[in-house]
Motif scaffolding. Structure first.
Motif, short mmCIF file in Angstrom:
data_model
loop_
_atom_site.label_atom_id
_atom_site.label_comp_id
_atom_site.label_asym_id
_atom_site.label_seq_id
_atom_site.Cartn_x
_atom_site.Cartn_y
_atom_site.Cartn_z
N PRO A 1 76.46 52.83 21.87
CA PRO A 1 75.35 51.87 21.80
C PRO A 1 74.41 51.98 22.99
CG PRO A 1 77.38 50.81 21.09
CD PRO A 1 77.76 52.19 21.61
N ALA A 2 74.96 52.20 24.20
CA ALA A 2 74.11 52.31 25.40
C ALA A 2 73.15 53.48 25.29
CB ALA A 2 74.98 52.45 26.65
N GLU A 3 73.60 54.59 24.71
CA GLU A 3 72.72 55.75 24.54
C GLU A 3 71.65 55.48 23.49
OE1 GLU A 3 75.02 59.79 25.30
OE2 GLU A 3 76.26 58.43 24.14
N VAL A 4 72.01 54.73 22.44
CA VAL A 4 71.03 54.35 21.43
C VAL A 4 69.97 53.44 22.05
CG1 VAL A 4 70.66 53.14 19.24
CG2 VAL A 4 72.64 54.63 19.51
N TYR A 5 70.41 52.46 22.86
CA TYR A 5 69.46 51.60 23.55
C TYR A 5 68.50 52.44 24.40
CZ TYR A 5 72.67 47.72 22.48
OH TYR A 5 73.47 46.80 21.84
N SER A 6 69.04 53.45 25.07
CA SER A 6 68.23 54.29 25.93
C SER A 6 67.19 55.06 25.12
CB SER A 6 69.12 55.27 26.71
OG SER A 6 68.36 56.11 27.54
N ASP A 7 67.60 55.60 23.98
CA ASP A 7 66.66 56.33 23.12
C ASP A 7 65.52 55.43 22.66
OD1 ASP A 7 68.20 58.60 23.36
OD2 ASP A 7 69.23 58.35 21.44
N ILE A 8 65.87 54.22 22.26
CA ILE A 8 64.85 53.27 21.79
C ILE A 8 63.95 52.86 22.96
CG2 ILE A 8 64.48 50.97 20.80
CD1 ILE A 8 67.15 51.38 19.28
N TYR A 9 64.55 52.68 24.13
CA TYR A 9 63.79 52.38 25.34
C TYR A 9 62.71 53.44 25.56
CZ TYR A 9 62.89 52.04 30.40
OH TYR A 9 62.28 51.95 31.63
N ASN A 10 63.07 54.69 25.40
CA ASN A 10 62.14 55.80 25.64
C ASN A 10 61.07 55.90 24.55
OD1 ASN A 10 63.45 56.66 28.01
ND2 ASN A 10 64.92 57.87 26.84
N ASP A 11 61.37 55.42 23.36
CA ASP A 11 60.43 55.53 22.24
C ASP A 11 59.31 54.48 22.30
OD1 ASP A 11 61.79 57.67 21.18
OD2 ASP A 11 63.00 56.46 19.79
N PHE A 12 59.45 53.48 23.15
CA PHE A 12 58.44 52.42 23.24
C PHE A 12 58.02 52.21 24.69
CE2 PHE A 12 60.56 51.84 19.25
CZ PHE A 12 59.59 51.37 18.38
N PRO A 13 57.36 53.23 25.29
CA PRO A 13 57.07 53.18 26.73
C PRO A 13 56.08 52.09 27.15
CG PRO A 13 55.94 55.02 25.68
CD PRO A 13 56.88 54.47 24.66
N ASP A 14 55.30 51.56 26.22
CA ASP A 14 54.28 50.57 26.59
C ASP A 14 54.69 49.14 26.27
OD1 ASP A 14 52.50 52.61 27.43
OD2 ASP A 14 51.95 52.98 25.34
N ALA A 15 55.89 48.95 25.78
CA ALA A 15 56.32 47.60 25.38
C ALA A 15 57.19 46.97 26.46
CB ALA A 15 57.11 47.66 24.07
N SER A 16 57.04 45.68 26.67
CA SER A 16 57.88 44.96 27.63
C SER A 16 59.25 44.67 27.02
CB SER A 16 57.21 43.64 28.03
OG SER A 16 56.95 42.86 26.87
N MET A 17 59.29 44.58 25.70
CA MET A 17 60.55 44.34 24.99
C MET A 17 60.47 45.02 23.63
SD MET A 17 60.11 40.35 23.78
CE MET A 17 59.91 39.68 25.42
N VAL A 18 61.64 45.34 23.08
CA VAL A 18 61.72 46.01 21.78
C VAL A 18 62.74 45.28 20.92
CG1 VAL A 18 62.12 48.18 20.58
CG2 VAL A 18 61.22 48.21 22.91
N GLY A 19 62.36 44.99 19.69
CA GLY A 19 63.27 44.32 18.77
C GLY A 19 64.04 45.31 17.93
N VAL A 20 65.37 45.19 17.91
CA VAL A 20 66.22 46.08 17.12
C VAL A 20 67.21 45.25 16.32
CG1 VAL A 20 66.00 47.98 18.76
CG2 VAL A 20 67.88 46.35 19.01
N PHE A 21 67.98 45.95 15.47
CA PHE A 21 68.99 45.28 14.66
C PHE A 21 70.30 46.03 14.73
CE2 PHE A 21 64.89 44.17 12.92
CZ PHE A 21 65.00 42.81 12.66
N ARG A 22 71.35 45.32 15.04
CA ARG A 22 72.70 45.87 14.94
C ARG A 22 73.27 45.32 13.63
NH1 ARG A 22 75.30 44.14 20.53
NH2 ARG A 22 74.06 42.29 20.06
N ALA A 23 73.42 46.20 12.65
CA ALA A 23 73.62 45.78 11.26
C ALA A 23 72.41 44.90 10.92
CB ALA A 23 74.95 45.07 11.08
N ASN A 24 72.62 43.61 10.68
CA ASN A 24 71.47 42.74 10.38
C ASN A 24 71.20 41.72 11.49
OD1 ASN A 24 73.75 41.09 9.86
ND2 ASN A 24 72.49 39.74 8.58
#
Length: 501
Positions: A51-74
C-alpha cells in the motif's frame, strides 16, 4: 429464485460500489479513477506492491495537488501531499487527527493492544505521558555502557563466524537482529538473549514471530490495510497466544526474581515496576507492565534491525561514503579510550549517513492516520483544488512518507545515496515535513532516541573493524516485500565483511 437473488445481490453490490466512487468528485478533490471492487489498490490485491508504494505512485501522479482522493475497495481515503497541510494534520490541528488508523482491541491482543501506536484518544495521551520518562537523555546515558558491551561482542561474533565458516558473506538482517535483540533484552529486561552464542533460543523464537502473525492471520492483517471495512468483521491480532504467554512468563519470572533477591536494576522493566508500586491507580497491573515491556521489545529490535541492515547495505554500495565515515569513526576512537556518549552524539557524518538511509528506506512507508474531528481545508492560491474541502470524521488520512522522501522537488537526485544532504546548511534547507522517518508531532515514535543510539553504536563498531561490500547473492534492483507492514526487502541483503587489520 436463487439465480434471481444472486443477480439482485450483484446488482446492489455494483450500485453500492459505483455510487461510493463519486465521493471525492463531489468535493472537488482530484484522484485516479478507481476500479470496481478494488478501488485504486489492484496492485496491492495482487501482492505486486505494498500500500505504501501505491500511495507513492499516486503521490507522483498528482504533483500539483495538495491532496488526492483515493479508494481502498470502496472506502474513501485521503492522501496528503502538501507539507504545510501535513503540518496541520500532524501538529497544528492534531486534535482533529489524533488517532492512528489501525486500532487494536485489547481483548483480541492484550499486549500490543496496549501499545501507544495502536491505541487512541485519552488512553493514548495517558500512556504517552506514562512512558516518556523511559526515553530521556538521562536514561540513554545510563544504558550506554550496556550497548557498548553488546557492540564489542558483536564484533567478536562476526570475526569468529568468518574464521569458523571460512566465508566473509553474511545475511545483514540476521546479523543486525542478533545485535538489536541482545541490546533490547539487556536494556529492557536485564537479561541476556545470548544471540551471539546460540543459533536459536527462546528470545530469538519470540523475536522471529513477534510482528509476523502466522498463516492466514498474516493475510487477514494485510487485507485489513487495503479493505478497511473488514476490520468491522475480523479481529486484528499480531501476537499469537503462544508468543504472548512466553513473553508474559519471562516478565513475571524476572520481576519475581528481583523481588525475592532485592535486586534493583535501572532499566525499562524496573521503571514500569516502580510505576506500579507508586501508582494509586489499580488499573496499572502486571498486564500493563508486560504490555509496555513487549512494546519496547518489539519496537527496539525489529525497527532498529531493519534500519541498521539497510544502512550497512547503503554503505557497502557506496564505498566512498563508507571510507569517509570510517575516517570520522577512527578519529573519534583515537581521541578516546572508548567512544563516549557525547562523542557519538556529535559525529556529523555518522548522523548524516543514518538520516540518508532512513530517507531512502523509512521503516514505515506511510503514516496512516484517522480524522477524529471534522476539519475544513481552505485551498491556497496555487492549488488545483478550488473550493474548501471538509474532511469528515472517520476519514483515513495518509501521509505518504515514501513519496515525500523521494520527491525531486525536495531532494535532488532522490534515488541516490547522498549523506551530504544532512550536513550543515544543506540540512537546514530541507523543507519541514518532507522528511519524517519517525513521524512528526505528538504521535512521533517515542522510542526513536533509543533506536538511533543503538544503530549508531553498532555501525560505529562495524565500520571501524570491517570493510563492508555487497555480495553477488544480493538481488538488484531491490524490491520491497509487498505484504509486511514495515519496509523490508523481498530478498535478503548479503554483505561481505573483510576484517581491517
Amino acid at each position: 429464485m436463487i439465480f434471481i437473488l444472486l443477480i439482485i445481490v450483484i446488482a446492489v453490490g455494483f450500485y453500492f460500489f459505483k455510487s461510493s466512487y463519486t465521493y471525492w468528485d463531489k468535493r472537488g478533490v482530484p484522484g485516479p479513477k478507481p476500479k470496481l471492487f478494488f478501488g485504486n489498490f489492484g496492485q496491492s490485491f495482487l501482492f505486486k506492491k505494498s500500500p505504501a508504494e501505491v500511495y507513492s505512485d499516486i503521490y507522483n501522479d498528482f504533483p500539483d495537488a495538495s491532496m488526492v482522493g483515493v479508494f481502498r475497495a470502496n472506502s474513501p481515503t485521503l492522501i496528503i501531499r502538501d507539507p504545510e497541510l501535513i503540518r496541520d494534520v500532524a501538529v497544528k490541528s492534531f486534535r482533529n487527527f489524533q488517532d492512528n488508523e489501525l486500532i487494536i482491541d485489547k481483548k483480541d491482543d492484550p499486549l500490543l493492544g496496549r501499545h501507544p501506536f495502536f491505541i487512541g484518544g485519552e488512553e493514548w495521551r495517558t500512556t504517552r505521558v506514562l512512558l516518556t520518562p523511559g526515553f530521556t537523555s538521562g536514561k540513554m546515558k545510563w544504558i550506554y555502557p550496556l550497548l557498548e558491551d553488546v557492540s564489542k561482542h558483536f564484533i567478536k561474533f562476526i570475526e569468529k563466524r568468518i574464521e569458523s565458516t571460512k566465508t566473509e558473506t553474511h545475511n545483514a538482517k540476521d546479523l543486525c537482529v542478533r545485535f538489536t535483540l541482545d541490546n533490547v533484552t539487556s536494556c529492557a529486561l536485564g537479561l541476556e538473549a545470548k544471540s551471539f552464542e546460540e543459533e536459536t533460543n527462546e528470545f530469538r523464537y519470540i523475536a522471529d514471530r513477534f510482528f509476523t502473525p502466522e498463516g492466514w492471520k498474516n493475510v487477514v492483517l494485510y487485507l485489513v490495510t487495503i479493505i478497511p471495512f473488514l476490520s468491522k468483521f475480523v479481529s486484528v491480532k499480531f501476537l499469537s497466544k503462544e508468543i504472548e504467554e512466553k513473553f508474559t512468563n519471562i516478565v513475571v519470572e524476572t520481576l519475581k526474581y528481583r523481588e525475592a533477591n532485592n535486586i534493583v536494576r535501572n532499566d525499562f522493566l524496573q521503571m514500569l515496576h516502580q510505576m506500579k508500586k507508586s501508582s494509586n491507580d489499580d488499573s496499572f497491573t502486571d498486564l500493563e507492565i508486560t504490555a509496555h515491556a513487549a512494546g519496547f521489545f518489539g519496537d527496539s529490535y525489529e525497527t532498529s534491525s531493519i534500519t541498521m541492515h539497510f544502512l550497512l547495505y547503503e554503505l557497502a554500495s557506496n564505498p566512498e561514503a563508507q571510507t569517509k565515515l570510517r575516517e570520522e569513526i577512527v578519529k573519534a576512537f583515537d581521541e578516546n579510550e572508548k567512544l563516549p556518549y557525547e562523542e557519538l552524539q556529535t559525529m556529523p557524518y555518522l548522523d548524516a549517513v543514518l538520516n540518508e538511509s532512513l530517507r531512502l528506506h523509512p521503516p514505515l512507508g506511510s503514516l496512516n492516520k484517522m480524522c477524529t474531528e471534522s476539519y475544513t481545508y481552505v485551498p491556497r492560491d496555487n492549488d488545483v483544488i478550488k473550493k474548501p474541502v471538509i474532511i469528515e470524521a472517520g476519514t483515513p488520512v495518509i501521509l505518504p512518507v515514501y513519496g515525500l522522501h523521494r520527491d525531486p522537488k525536495y531532494f535532488d537526485d532522490p534515488n541516490s545515496f547522498k549523506p551530504e544532504r544532512f550536513i550543515g546548511t544543506n540540512k537546514e534547507k530541507i523543507v519541514k515535513y518532507t522528511y519524517m522517518p519517525f513521524g512528526e508531532g505528538p504521535r512521533a515514535c517515542l522510542g526513536q532516541r533509543f533506536g538511533i543510539l543503538q544503530i549508531k553504536m553498532g555501525i560505529a563498531y562495524v565500520i571501524k573493524n570491517f570493510e563492508v561490500s555487497v555480495n553477488g547473492r544480493t538481488k538488484s534492483p531491490m524490491k520491497y516485500n509487498p505484504i509486511y507492514f514495515m519496509t523490508i526487502p523481498n530478498d535478503p541483503l548479503w554483505l561481505d565483511f573483510k576484517k581491517i587489520v
